[in-house]
Design a protein around this motif. Structure first.
Motif: not given
Length: 90
Positions: A14-15, A24-25, A43-45, A76-80
């Motif tokens: 994700g971003p 929000r999550a 480090r990486r979303n 924070g994104y569609e697959e999250g």
């Protein structure tokens, strides 16, 4: 420190993580996310892991001495993980 993720981003990546996305999550899921998970996502979303087998000292329903995790979901994104429609099928 070597990244636990494969080098190339994937649809599971994700971003960049933001405080607002975390808030929000947590609101959507109704839980506080563990700090260790948030440190990893900073480090990486999310993404595909390099090492997918993780040893255990106990038998699991999957194997006698390990379990497998091949991807980490970010937020924070569609697959999250905060996409409730996505999680309903898990």
């Amino acid at each position: 420190m070597t990244s636990p993720f494969e080098d190339a981003p994937s649809p599971w990546t994700g971003p960049p993580l933001t405080d607002d996305a975390v808030r929000r999550a947590e609101e959507t899921l109704g839980v506080r996310l563990p700090q260790s998970y948030l440190r990893l996502l900073s480090r990486r979303n999310g993404g595909v892991l390099r090492n997918t087998c993780h040893p255990t000292s106990f038998r699991t329903s999957w194997a006698e001495d390990h379990f497998e995790v091949d991807v980490i979901l970010g937020i924070g994104y569609e697959e999250g993980v905060n996409n409730c429609s996505r999680l309903s099928g898990l």
